[in-house]
Design an enzyme around this catalytic site. Structure first.
Site, PDB file in Angstrom:
ATOM      1  N   ASP A 122       0.863  -1.178   0.000  1.00 24.51           N
ATOM      2  CA  ASP A 122       0.000   0.000   0.000  1.00 24.51           C
ATOM      3  C   ASP A 122       0.898   1.226   0.000  1.00 24.51           C
ATOM      4  O   ASP A 122       1.757   1.373   0.865  1.00 24.51           O
ATOM      5  CB  ASP A 122      -0.891  -0.026   1.242  1.00 24.51           C
ATOM      6  CG  ASP A 122      -1.816   1.170   1.298  1.00 24.51           C
ATOM      7  OD1 ASP A 122      -2.648   1.311   0.390  1.00 24.51           O
ATOM      8  OD2 ASP A 122      -1.684   1.991   2.228  1.00 24.51           O
ATOM      9  N   GLU A 157      -1.340  -1.678  -5.937  1.00 24.41           N
ATOM     10  CA  GLU A 157      -2.546  -1.016  -6.433  1.00 24.41           C
ATOM     11  C   GLU A 157      -2.264  -0.421  -7.803  1.00 24.41           C
ATOM     12  O   GLU A 157      -1.172   0.087  -8.046  1.00 24.41           O
ATOM     13  CB  GLU A 157      -2.918   0.148  -5.524  1.00 24.41           C
ATOM     14  CG  GLU A 157      -3.277  -0.199  -4.130  1.00 24.41           C
ATOM     15  CD  GLU A 157      -3.344   1.063  -3.288  1.00 24.41           C
ATOM     16  OE1 GLU A 157      -4.461   1.535  -3.053  1.00 24.41           O
ATOM     17  OE2 GLU A 157      -2.294   1.558  -2.890  1.00 24.41           O
ATOM     18  N   ASP A 162      -3.321   1.406   7.076  1.00 20.27           N
ATOM     19  CA  ASP A 162      -2.562   1.153   5.850  1.00 20.27           C
ATOM     20  C   ASP A 162      -2.127  -0.304   5.732  1.00 20.27           C
ATOM     21  O   ASP A 162      -2.074  -0.858   4.630  1.00 20.27           O
ATOM     22  CB  ASP A 162      -1.344   2.075   5.784  1.00 20.27           C
ATOM     23  CG  ASP A 162      -1.771   3.530   5.661  1.00 20.27           C
ATOM     24  OD1 ASP A 162      -2.729   3.790   4.915  1.00 20.27           O
ATOM     25  OD2 ASP A 162      -1.164   4.390   6.317  1.00 20.27           O
TER      26      ASP A 162
END
Ligand SMILES: [Zn+2]
Length: 360
Positions: free
Chosen positions: A98, A184, A285
Site C-alpha cells: 500500500d 494497487e 494502511d
C-alpha cells in the site's frame, strides 16, 4: 501546426537546439571498448562504464541525454535466447503493498518503508525556495541568470537521483520478501487533478477560493513520493528475479474490512481502522496492504502453497537465475544505462542503482 489551425492554440514556432535534450544512434552504430565508447561523427571518447554488458547480449539503440550535470548514455541491449518466464499459479508467499505519504510503502507482512521526501522535506523546500528566488532576481538574458538556472537544475537533479536510488533500494527489498508482489493500480494523474474553479456570482469574472492552494502542497508531496516510478522499479526488479507481479483495482482497499469484507468509509479514522460491523481493529494502511494481497490472490486464482517452517540457520532455497552476468552486479533487464560526464567524462555512478553523485 494542427493545434494552431484547428484548435486556435498558439502560432507554430521554429524548433531550435534547446528543444532537444537527447538523440539516438541506430543499432550497430555504437561500439564499446572498456571505458571508451565510439559515437559516430563524434569519435571515441571516455565514459563511465557503470555496468558491464551481460554475456550474449547485443547492443541495440543507444540514446544520449543531456541532464543538468552532464551527458548520459543509455544502451538498450537484447538477447533473444532469454526465455519468457511464465507466471506460475502457485506461489509460496505473496506480499501486498500500500503506497502512502507518511510511510512510503506498507507491506502486508507488517513492515514498512519511510518516505524520505527528497524534494518536499522542510530542509529541501527551503533550499529550493532560496535557489528559485535567487534565479528570479537575476536579469533576464544575463550570464548570471544562466548560471543560477544551472544551479537550480542541479538541485532538481540531485533530488531526482536521491529519489531514484532510494526507490531501487526499496524495490529490491520488497522483491526479496516474497515470490509474488501485488500493488494497487493507482490513478495518480486523477489524484493530482486540480480543484474545479468556483466562479463568484457577485463579482463577475472573479473566482472564489476552491481549495486549490491547499491541495497544491499535497500534490507536490504526491509527485515527490513518485509511486508510479516506484511501482515500475518493483515490476522491473520482480521480472529480473523471476517473480510474479500483479496490479489490482485500488477501489476501497482502505475501507474494506479484511476480516468480514464490509465496505464502510466510517471504519477508517486517520491511521486507525475499526470495522463498523465486526469491530476488527488494525492499522489502516497495513489493513489496506492486506486487502491488496487478498485481491491479487482472488483475481488471478493464485494458490498459496503451505510452506514448511524453515529454520533461520538452514540453507536458503535456491533463487531462480534466468541468465548469468559476468559480475556481481546483475543486469538481467533489457536496458542498461551508462554515464558520460560533460564532453570529457569523468567517473561517477549511474542512476539505475546508484546513490552518490560527484559535486561540482
Ligand atoms: Zn469487519
Amino acid at each position: 501546426m494542427e493545434g494552431f489551425f484547428k484548435h486556435g492554440r498558439g502560432f507554430p514556432s521554429f524548433k531550435n537546439r534547446s528543444n532537444f535534450r537527447s538523440f539516438q544512434y541506430k543499432p550497430g552504430d555504437v561500439k564499446l571498448d572498456g571505458n571508451k565508447i565510439y559515437l559516430p561523427s563524434i569519435g571515441w571518447m571516455r565514459f563511465y562504464n557503470s555496468r558491464p554488458i551481460p554475456q550474449g547480449f547485443q547492443i541495440r539503440t543507444v540514446t544520449l541525454r543531456k541532464k543538468a550535470d552532464g551527458w548520459y548514455t543509455s544502451i538498450l541491449i537484447k538477447d533473444d535466447s532469454v526465455p519468457d518466464y511464465p507466471t506460475p499459479k502457485e506461489v509460496n508467499t505473496i506480499v501486498g503493498l500500500d503506497m502512502g505519504l507518511t510511510k512510503l510503502v506498507h507491506c502486508s507482512d507488517g513492515s514498512d518503508f519511510d518516505n524520505p521526501r527528497p524534494s518536499t522535506s522542510k530542509k529541501e523546500k527551503r533550499t529550493l525556495k532560496i535557489r528559485q528566488r535567487r534565479l528570479s532576481r537575476k536579469n533576464i538574458g544575463s550570464a548570471n541568470r544562466k548560471f543560477e538556472a544551472q544551479k537550480l537544475a542541479r538541485l532538481h537533479k540531485k533530488h531526482a537521483d536521491k529519489r531514484s536510488a532510494y526507490q531501487w533500494f526499496v524495490a529490491n527489498k520488497i522483491v526479496n520478501k516474497a515470490d509474488a508482489i501485488s500493488v494497487e493500480d493507482l490513478n495518480i494523474k486523477g489524484m493530482k487533478a486540480k480543484c474545479k474553479p468556483k466562479p463568484d456570482d457577485v463579482k463577475q469574472g472573479r473566482f472564489l477560493k476552491n481549495g486549490q492552494s491547499a491541495k497544491r502542497g499535497l500534490n507536490r508531496s504526491i509527485s515527490d513520493a513518485s509511486w508510479g516510478t516506484l511501482i515500475e522499479k518493483i515490476q522491473y526488479a520482480a521480472a529480473k528475479s523471476g517473480k510474479s507481479f500483479f496490479k489490482v483495482d485500488p477501489k476501497n482497499t482502505s475501507r474494506t474490512c479484511s476480516k468480514c469484507g464490509v465496505v464502510d468509509a466510517l471504519s477508517r479514522f486517520g491511521e486507525k481502522f475499526v470495522c463498523t460491523s465486526c469491530g476488527h481493529e488494525a492499522h489502516a494502511d497495513k489493513q489496506a496492504a492486506g486487502n491488496i494481497k487478498t485481491r491479487a490472490v482472488q483475481q488471478n486464482g493464485l494458490v498459496i502453497k503451505k510452506l514448511k517452517k524453515v529454520r533461520r540457520d538452514s540453507v536458503k532455497p535456491k533463487q531462480l537465475i534466468l541468465f548469468e552476468t559476468p559480475t556481481v552486479e546483475s543486469t538481467t533487464g533489457k536496458r542498461k544505462q551508462h554515464r558520460a560526464r560533460n564532453s570529457f567524462p569523468r567517473c561517477a555512478w549511474e542512476p539505475a542503482n546508484s546513490i552518490e553523485f560527484m559535486g561540482y
